[in-house]
Design an enzyme around this catalytic site. Structure first.
Site, PDB file in Angstrom:
ATOM      1  N   GLY A 227       0.851  -1.181   0.099  1.00 33.71           N
ATOM      2  CA  GLY A 227      -0.068   0.189   0.049  1.00 33.71           C
ATOM      3  C   GLY A 227       0.929   1.394  -0.072  1.00 33.71           C
ATOM      4  O   GLY A 227       0.574   2.367   0.594  1.00 33.71           O
TER       5      GLY A 227
ATOM      6  N   GLY B 208      -0.490   4.844  -1.127  1.00 29.41           N
ATOM      7  CA  GLY B 208      -1.572   5.363  -0.350  1.00 29.41           C
ATOM      8  C   GLY B 208      -1.130   6.656   0.348  1.00 29.41           C
ATOM      9  O   GLY B 208       0.160   7.036   0.410  1.00 29.41           O
ATOM     10  N   GLN B 209      -2.002   7.340   1.004  1.00 28.27           N
ATOM     11  CA  GLN B 209      -1.623   8.495   1.778  1.00 28.27           C
ATOM     12  C   GLN B 209      -0.664   8.311   2.762  1.00 28.27           C
ATOM     13  O   GLN B 209       0.789   8.945   2.691  1.00 28.27           O
ATOM     14  CB  GLN B 209      -2.940   9.068   2.262  1.00 28.27           C
ATOM     15  CG  GLN B 209      -2.682  10.439   3.047  1.00 28.27           C
ATOM     16  CD  GLN B 209      -3.564  10.553   4.515  1.00 28.27           C
ATOM     17  OE1 GLN B 209      -4.279   9.671   4.824  1.00 28.27           O
ATOM     18  NE2 GLN B 209      -3.578  11.828   4.941  1.00 28.27           N
TER      19      GLN B 209
ATOM     20  N   ILE C 298      -0.983  -1.952  -5.620  1.00 29.23           N
ATOM     21  CA  ILE C 298      -1.660  -2.576  -6.774  1.00 29.23           C
ATOM     22  C   ILE C 298      -1.727  -1.354  -8.051  1.00 29.23           C
ATOM     23  O   ILE C 298      -1.728  -1.867  -9.286  1.00 29.23           O
ATOM     24  CB  ILE C 298      -3.033  -2.616  -6.339  1.00 29.23           C
ATOM     25  CG1 ILE C 298      -3.894  -3.768  -7.521  1.00 29.23           C
ATOM     26  CG2 ILE C 298      -3.867  -1.365  -6.086  1.00 29.23           C
ATOM     27  CD1 ILE C 298      -5.038  -4.465  -6.835  1.00 29.23           C
ATOM     28  N   ARG C 299      -1.452  -0.212  -7.562  1.00 28.95           N
ATOM     29  CA  ARG C 299      -1.142   0.922  -8.775  1.00 28.95           C
ATOM     30  C   ARG C 299       0.385   1.472  -8.470  1.00 28.95           C
ATOM     31  O   ARG C 299       0.684   1.215  -7.344  1.00 28.95           O
ATOM     32  CB  ARG C 299      -2.099   1.908  -8.683  1.00 28.95           C
ATOM     33  CG  ARG C 299      -2.394   2.582  -7.313  1.00 28.95           C
ATOM     34  CD  ARG C 299      -3.532   3.118  -7.096  1.00 28.95           C
ATOM     35  NE  ARG C 299      -3.653   3.594  -5.720  1.00 28.95           N
ATOM     36  CZ  ARG C 299      -3.322   4.772  -5.119  1.00 28.95           C
ATOM     37  NH1 ARG C 299      -3.138   5.789  -5.662  1.00 28.95           N
ATOM     38  NH2 ARG C 299      -3.668   4.803  -3.842  1.00 28.95           N
TER      39      ARG C 299
ATOM     40  N   TYR D  83     -16.015  -0.562   8.014  1.00 26.12           N
ATOM     41  CA  TYR D  83     -14.504  -0.261   8.438  1.00 26.12           C
ATOM     42  C   TYR D  83     -14.050  -0.460  10.064  1.00 26.12           C
ATOM     43  O   TYR D  83     -13.232  -1.105  10.209  1.00 26.12           O
ATOM     44  CB  TYR D  83     -14.183   1.078   8.073  1.00 26.12           C
ATOM     45  CG  TYR D  83     -12.833   1.683   8.159  1.00 26.12           C
ATOM     46  CD1 TYR D  83     -11.735   1.063   7.366  1.00 26.12           C
ATOM     47  CD2 TYR D  83     -12.607   2.715   9.077  1.00 26.12           C
ATOM     48  CE1 TYR D  83     -10.404   1.503   7.698  1.00 26.12           C
ATOM     49  CE2 TYR D  83     -11.300   3.342   9.342  1.00 26.12           C
ATOM     50  CZ  TYR D  83     -10.330   2.704   8.666  1.00 26.12           C
ATOM     51  OH  TYR D  83      -8.930   3.228   8.802  1.00 26.12           O
TER      52      TYR D  83
ATOM     53  N   ILE E 188      -5.264  11.331   9.808  1.00 22.44           N
ATOM     54  CA  ILE E 188      -3.870  11.671   9.358  1.00 22.44           C
ATOM     55  C   ILE E 188      -3.903  12.777   8.488  1.00 22.44           C
ATOM     56  O   ILE E 188      -4.441  12.620   7.235  1.00 22.44           O
ATOM     57  CB  ILE E 188      -3.049  10.563   8.860  1.00 22.44           C
ATOM     58  CG1 ILE E 188      -2.900   9.491   9.953  1.00 22.44           C
ATOM     59  CG2 ILE E 188      -1.684  10.845   8.480  1.00 22.44           C
ATOM     60  CD1 ILE E 188      -2.172   9.746  11.443  1.00 22.44           C
TER      61      ILE E 188
HETATM   62  C1  AKB Z   1     -11.145   7.394   7.943  1.00 22.06           C
HETATM   63  O1  AKB Z   1     -11.566   8.532   8.028  1.00 22.06           O
HETATM   64  O2  AKB Z   1     -11.594   6.552   7.622  1.00 22.06           O
HETATM   65  C2  AKB Z   1      -9.757   7.206   8.501  1.00 22.06           C
HETATM   66  C3  AKB Z   1      -9.529   6.703   9.892  1.00 22.06           C
HETATM   67  C4  AKB Z   1      -9.859   7.719  10.951  1.00 22.06           C
HETATM   68  O3  AKB Z   1      -9.204   5.620  10.032  1.00 22.06           O
HETATM   69  N1  AKB Z   1      -9.036   8.345   8.221  1.00 22.06           N
END
Ligand code: AKB
Length: 313
Positions: free
Chosen positions: A9, A12-13, A36-37, A143, A173
């Protein structure tokens, strides 16, 4: 001896900046980036880069064996807001990649693993202020569910198979090099782009939606510092805190530099996610166990962001 490291990853950010910092510390030749990219120019140019779909375990193993990897940072994940639109896909991606890496560590192909958790492990019944390390966790997002489950699996692999896996519960972040995608805390980055480009920003959270946040440099320091510790007696996914602020508060700070900057509030479904998360975090365990200590407050964060985005202050 420097460890041989793989970042999964790396485009990513967080992955982008983590790769660059680890290369600075351990040498370009010791840090392999994968995603992956393709990644940004700096990541692609400064060391090895492998295209990797981390849902494919054999391909991870191939890269680990090719580069004699010892430490893996698994940064690939689908974030909160996007995961609400694709619940099954998010679950599959977030869990399959974790199991792939944990199983490779269990089979002793990897010595040490970093797996990021999030403040999203907390939910509507968790205390909102100074949320403790150990408390009620009833996440209301896919998530968050994947992060709580992931933490439990990490603890299980650590206890049952002796896998050395370490985690941090990241807050939002904030950074300028690579944009995040699909998160609830993303507004706190978009707001800078809006302020500089248009002197206006339409915010998807309410003005008083306070959330725990952190400047990227502190997030990277925390991650690397945790991975540099000697093996712990048991797995912990550490609360880490730096700053908490609302859209209204960060707007006020930006307006000190861009006086005519305006924010229009149009809360959407992400407001509900924000309301389910803590407003501030108790990170005393991380401070005690491995001397975690952030450097950036809201004033320095705002200054760094504006300068990083080439706004003359
Ligand atoms: C999100 O906003 O989904 C993430 C996190 C707080 O894990 N930045």
């Amino acid at each position: 001896m420097n460890p041989k490291i793989l970042i999964i990853g790396a485009s990513g950010q967080i992955g982008t900046e983590l790769t660059l910092k680890l290369r600075q510390i351990y040498g370009n030749e010791n840090v392999v980036a994968s995603d992956i990219r393709n990644g940004n120019y700096e990541v692609m140019q400064s060391g090895e880069f492998e295209i990797l779909d981390a849902t494919k375990s054999e391909r991870i193993l191939e890269i680990i064996q090719k580069h004699k990897i010892q430490h893996v940072y698994l940064m690939a994940a689908m974030l909160s807001a996007l995961a609400e639109r694709h619940p099954k896909k998010a679950w599959e991606l977030n869990m399959t990649t974790l199991f792939n890496v944990l199983d490779l560590a269990k089979d002793r192909h990897i010595e040490r693993v970093f797996w990021p958790s999030s403040i999203a492990v907390f939910g509507p019944s968790s205390p909102k202020q100074n949320t403790p390390q150990d408390t009620i966790m009833n996440p209301s997002t896919v998530y968050g569910i994947s992060k709580v489950a992931g933490e439990n699996w990490c603890a299980y692999y650590n206890k049952r198979y002796g896998v050395d896996v370490r985690s941090i519960r990241y807050p939002g972040i904030i950074s300028y090099k690579t944009n995040p995608g699909g998160g609830t805390t993303d507004y706190a980055i978009e707001i800078f782009h809006g302020a500089i480009k248009y002197k206006e920003y339409q915010c998807f959270l309410k003005e008083d939606a306070t959330l725990p946040m952190m400047y990227m440099d502190d997030g990277i320091d925390a991650t690397i510092k945790l991975m540099q510790q000697k093996p712990f007696a048991e797995y912990n996914s550490y609360n880490v805190a730096a700053i908490s602020f609302s859209p209204e508060e960060i707007t006020g700070k930006i307006q000190k530099y861009i006086a005519d900057f305006k924010v229009i509030y149009k809360p959407d479904s992400r407001q509900e996610i924000a309301e389910s998360w803590p407003q501030s975090i108790d990170d005393s365990k991380a401070r005690n166990d491995w001397e975690w200590n952030p450097k950036f407050d809201l004033d320095t964060l705002v200054k760094e962001m504006l300068q990083g985005l080439h706004y003359k202050i």
